[in-house]
Design an enzyme around this catalytic site. Sequence first.
Site, mmCIF file in Angstrom:
data_model
loop_
_atom_site.group_PDB
_atom_site.id
_atom_site.type_symbol
_atom_site.label_atom_id
_atom_site.label_comp_id
_atom_site.label_asym_id
_atom_site.label_seq_id
_atom_site.Cartn_x
_atom_site.Cartn_y
_atom_site.Cartn_z
ATOM 1 N N CYS A 1 0.840 -1.208 0.000
ATOM 2 C CA CYS A 1 0.000 0.000 0.000
ATOM 3 C C CYS A 1 0.871 1.252 0.000
ATOM 4 C CB CYS A 1 -0.910 0.018 1.221
ATOM 5 S SG CYS A 1 -2.007 -1.405 1.312
ATOM 6 N N ASP B 1 42.471 9.904 -0.263
ATOM 7 C CA ASP B 1 43.239 11.117 -0.045
ATOM 8 C C ASP B 1 44.241 10.805 1.072
ATOM 9 O OD1 ASP B 1 43.885 13.950 -0.087
ATOM 10 O OD2 ASP B 1 42.840 14.047 1.822
ATOM 11 N N ASP C 1 37.859 17.887 -0.443
ATOM 12 C CA ASP C 1 37.714 16.896 -1.508
ATOM 13 C C ASP C 1 36.288 16.779 -2.034
ATOM 14 O OD1 ASP C 1 40.463 16.000 -1.441
ATOM 15 O OD2 ASP C 1 39.984 15.067 0.472
#
Length: 698
Positions: free
Chosen positions: A16, A404, A599
């Site tokens: 539903c 990084d 970043d």
Amino acid sequence: MKKKELILEGLSCANCAVKIEEEIKKLEGANDVSINFVTKTLKVNVDDENKLKEIEKIVKEIEPDVKVYDKDKIQKSFQKKNELDDHENKFNKRDEISRLLYSLTIFIIAILVKEPFGLKLSLFIVSYIISGWKVLYRSFINIKKGLIFDENFLMSIATIGAFSIGQFAEAVGVMIFYEIGELLQALAVDNSRRSIKSLLEIRPDYANLLDDGRTYKVSPQEVDVGQLILVKSGERIPLDGVVIKGSTMVDTSALTGEPVPKVVKEGDEVLSGYVNLNGSITVKVEKEYSQSTYSKILEIVETTASKKARTEKIISKFARYYTPIVVFSAIALAVLPSILIGGPFKPWLYRALVFLVISCPCALVLSVPLGYFAGIGKLSKKGVLVKGGNYLETLKNLDTIIFDKTGTLTEGVFEVTEVKAYNGINNNELLKIAAYAESHSNHPIATSIKEYYNDNIDEKLIQEYQEIVGKGVRAKINGETVLVGNMDFMLENGVDIPTIEPNGTIVYVGINNIFAGYIKISDKIRPQTKDTINKLKELGIKKTVLLTGDNEETAKRVALELGVDEYYANLLPEDKVTLLERYLSDKPSVAFVGDGINDAPVLARSDVGIAMGGLGSDAAIEAADVVIMEDDISRIIDAINVSRKTINIIWQNIIFILAVKILFLILGALGLANMWGAVFADVGVSLLAVFNCMRILK
């Protein structure tokens, strides 16, 4: 457009929920519609608040018992919200149990009554109406709206068909036990919801507002930035702020997954969701409730439903076509054999009715989103926020992880280890000039130089300042042009530098285009990094890559020490994006792990952007797909393991549910299964799928 969040109290039918979402999406002026079945919330952008009445009408037409509340209005009073939560937990369960007990009692009496037939039939009809009126009503309403093929339609046709061929007991019994199964399923789902939401239960219920020496207990939403709140021992901190009086130990585990308590004192930052363990503290509020860390975390977790995984989309699409196919197959099964091979129609009609009973798609539609939400809830308890089921699914299949260096593989806490002056100035003068040049920069290297200098900076001596991203700074200090940065920056500006052994990060200094010296900076590798890299390889990650703006020698040293497969040095932010694009074109699934502040472009472009140390960082939460709430790189292992467990359990459920349904469809078509077996199988697979999803939380 205005963003609204509605609470759908009493929503217990997954299929539903899908239909409600699809219908609201058709509304003009309603965009970005998303229903989270687990949290019972509907999020939508509307051009006019009057549109909410149309949305409520759609909800009521599909699920008449569901009550719709505007979350903003409810949350104006925390007492009303708590009352709603308490009411929701008990919603309609007693009435449902009573209704089904009455129906079952009359059903048993009808079976025991032998004569007269009229009384027996009447009792069956009464029992059927008591147990099945909701199913019949929903089916009627949905047919009017053109939503024919759903579980209500299937059960209505199957049971009415059974009545028509004289299978009165079976028709009523199937309806009763279907409804009992739905009730048991709703109870199981509610229990699952509580289990999942308990992992996220960092909600501060109230705030102790300090005003003119008196304390008032108020909703956190009523506290403004700059006001003071008192947090007593054992209470949860309701809003982000700074401690201005007192000291204590706080439990941060609800946000970070870190079990060791943290000491906070005057001047320290505290975040909403922390638990005060002993002393009382006075906190100056720095963020309003909607911008607090708690609110952001809950918003991320509760909006995961809007980012559906590929498996969820496949199942939703499958369910739309599956039910009509089954219905038309049932019609063919009822009609064609009598026509083609002759014989009575009634046995084939019965087989077709069995076919319909087992075909309900609810178990599939329910178990998949519930599984994803359980996985996301489990990771949130470990301090890892995943923004959607799609990212959880991608984590399972990662091929390459790009890191990084600074602040990710290393601690990001720089220290000056050497100052070396050239060409007629001394080391102290070199350090002072560099500190002045870096005075306006927030880069970690600049901060380390200023901290090492540890003296006042006379701003009047700084006439000009320019920061060149990824290279360094140019400043005019007391009439002299000063350059502070990397080797490329010096060479670009005509500064000749001698050969220096770069066993660390080197910051070069030039004055009036003449080399003045260098400052050597060190950054420690995180203690858990090497072990994490090794475990990633054990998990099947094929390639690990290091990207850094640092020099070649430093990058090579870190890569060799950690066992990283590839490394790239001397990179500008745009270079990282270019390299990532190369990996994305070659590899099936690539993650980037960074600090979430510098970043953002790479985090956003990768298949999965993972931000480290995102606690309280707006940039990290915005840019990344996965946020690790503290600086613990080993949480990536947890994220991959939980994602794999989650996806495996979801597929176990899918295969098991389909296998049972296909088996009973075949048995029904061959006349080897009856409606009793079909309804028990349908209810059984739903319950087992729900309980299987709960294994994710263990």
